[in-house]
Write an enzyme that holds these catalytic residues in place. Structure first.
Site, PDB file in Angstrom:
ATOM      1  N   ASP A 168      -3.537   6.373  11.603  1.00 49.80           N
ATOM      2  CA  ASP A 168      -2.344   5.947  10.451  1.00 49.80           C
ATOM      3  C   ASP A 168      -1.278   6.021  10.435  1.00 49.80           C
ATOM      4  O   ASP A 168      -1.433   7.246  10.149  1.00 49.80           O
ATOM      5  CB  ASP A 168      -3.123   5.694   8.930  1.00 49.80           C
ATOM      6  N   HIS A 189       1.630   5.650   6.393  1.00 49.75           N
ATOM      7  CA  HIS A 189       1.382   5.490   4.807  1.00 49.75           C
ATOM      8  C   HIS A 189       1.284   7.303   5.136  1.00 49.75           C
ATOM      9  O   HIS A 189       1.049   8.194   5.855  1.00 49.75           O
ATOM     10  CB  HIS A 189      -0.134   6.006   4.960  1.00 49.75           C
ATOM     11  N   SER A 232       0.443  -1.252  -0.093  1.00 53.32           N
ATOM     12  CA  SER A 232       0.230  -0.172  -0.551  1.00 53.32           C
ATOM     13  C   SER A 232       1.082   1.121  -0.089  1.00 53.32           C
ATOM     14  O   SER A 232       0.570   2.309  -0.403  1.00 53.32           O
ATOM     15  CB  SER A 232      -0.912  -0.244   0.968  1.00 53.32           C
TER      16      SER A 232
END
Length: 446
Positions: A416, A419, A168
């Site tokens: 998160d 990312h 990702s």
């Protein structure tokens, strides 16, 4: 007895003596000037160490590894026409060593001008209240790094194709790439898989193809978890088989950016030759604990061996591991990332697992470069680890979801801290890619 001296003789003697004294004074003065100039010269040299020494201390793997270039000519230092500083032309500049400096001009795009940003990285839309993280720019220590030029890139890449291969983070990177390129031409999505993890776009005006191929381990893997990372069984990793999801497509691409990493930290059972060899973090299974290091090295060896032996002579960027910035816990145990400014050099160190991964990457990459040089395969290390380590401020954090505190200001939500928000620091990765391509075209990428 008194000697008699003639006046004219005495005059001559005095005249000779005067000439001798004057000559002696002039010689002494010249010597003093010479010595003082020498002292000033030597002191100026001592104050600034030799270039070769200062560079050796800060070089990254890109500068030190013998990356093979197309053709067999040798590069030499090349100055720009207006005598500007070297821009990663040779080993004298390392674009991966630097710092984040304030940049009031801000990003190329906004979350409103780019439609390729996925919801989890659209921090502004999701309600992140601060915007300071948008106004920093990666600046190498010893040279200038031009901003990515989308028009120049697309013009150069007419009739070419790129693939981002990995997890990702690779998908995060390709979104940034798309957002910047959209300032020159909007892409048309022409393919996506069932889960929208792998996608392909086309830029019709330039006949340029861009793809992201989701393969989190790059090797064959049976994964039993949902989109939130909740697993119903251990991952089954086949360390002697590559994932056909990307290998069957590899021949279609002129350029590839390959990366892996964080998924190898998950609990997994390791298979080789259809036999269970061991595992990582599987207490109670009565299996040999081999550790993620074993699996990661095996996977990278397999990937790089495939690339260097492929009939497709693609230009391959191997991107290094991306550190996360979870504090006071991990993603599954309440970890957060609430910082609002970058770290400075020396303020933070890599976590142990990132150090282990990075060392494996550098070792296996160096082996692959040596192998690839004999087969005219072009490999380049896209070393984003250090620059990413310094940016704890630009992750989605709780704003990976829409308005997480709208109903309850004290709500406990998953963060998160791996990312990157878009726009964000990951945009600077593309500046590095562009500069490496420019130097490759000039025969100056080492």
């Amino acid at each position: 007895m008194r000697s008699e001296i003639h006046p004219s003789s005495l005059h001559k003697q005095n005249y000779v003596f005067a000439k001798f004294a004057l000559s002696f004074l002039l010689i002494g003065l010249a010597f003093r000037l010479f010595v003082s100039d020498s002292i000033r010269l030597s002191s100026s040299v001592v104050q600034e160490p030799p270039v070769s020494e200062s560079i050796t201390e800060t070089q990254s793997p890109l500068a030190s590894l013998p990356i093979q270039k197309p053709g067999d000519g040798h590069s030499s230092a090349t100055f720009t026409s207006n005598n500007e500083s070297l821009i990663n032309r040779t080993e004298t500049c390392d674009i991966f060593v630097g710092e984040w400096l304030p940049d009031p001009s801000g990003p190329f795009y906004t979350n409103e001008s780019c439609h390729a940003i996925e919801a989890h990285q659209n921090c502004m839309k999701n309600g992140r209240p601060d915007s300071g993280y948008l106004y920093w720019r990666w600046t190498p220590r010893d040279c200038e790094l031009p901003k990515f030029d989308p028009e120049k890139f697309l013009d150069t890449m007419k009739n070419k194709s790129w693939a981002f291969i990995g997890d990702s983070i690779s998908r995060n990177h390709v979104q940034s790439f798309l957002c910047i390129l959209s300032q020159a031409e909007e892409a048309i999505e022409v393919y996506h898989d069932k889960e929208y993890r792998s996608k392909r776009w086309h830029f019709p005006a330039h006949n340029f193809t861009l793809a992201v191929i989701w393969t989190p381990f790059v090797v064959k893997a049976d994964i039993f978890e949902d989109i939130n990372g909740v697993s119903s069984s251990e991952i089954q990793l086949h360390l002697d088989k590559l994932d056909k999801t990307w290998t069957e497509q590899y021949k279609n691409y002129d350029y590839a950016v390959i990366a892996g990493g964080k998924w190898f930290l998950k609990t997994a059972i390791y298979h080789e030759k259809d036999t269970v060899m061991g595992c990582h973090h599987c207490p109670g299974k009565n299996l040999t604990e081999l550790g993620f290091e074993y699996a990661y090295r095996k996977a990278l060896q397999l990937v790089l061996n495939f690339v260097t032996n492929s009939e497709n002579r693609a230009f391959v960027f191997f991107r290094t591991t991306t550190p996360d910035h979870f504090e006071n816990g991990e993603w599954f145990s309440g970890g957060t990332c609430n910082r609002t400014i970058p770290f400075k050099g020396g303020e933070v160190d890599l976590k142990d697992v990132d150090t282990v991964m990075r060392n494996i990457e550098l070792e296996e990459f160096e082996k692959a470069v040596e192998m690839g040089s004999r087969k005219v395969v072009t490999l380049a290390l896209l070393d984003t680890t250090q620059m990413s380590l310094l940016r704890p401020d630009a992750h989605p954090g709780p704003y990976r979801q829409f308005q997480p505190f709208a109903q309850d200001k004290n709500a406990k939500v998953q963060n998160d801290c791996l990312h990157w928000c878009l726009p964000g620091p990951i945009d600077s990765w593309n500046d590095l890619v562009m500069e490496m391509l420019v130097n490759l075209s000039k025969g100056n990428l080492h």
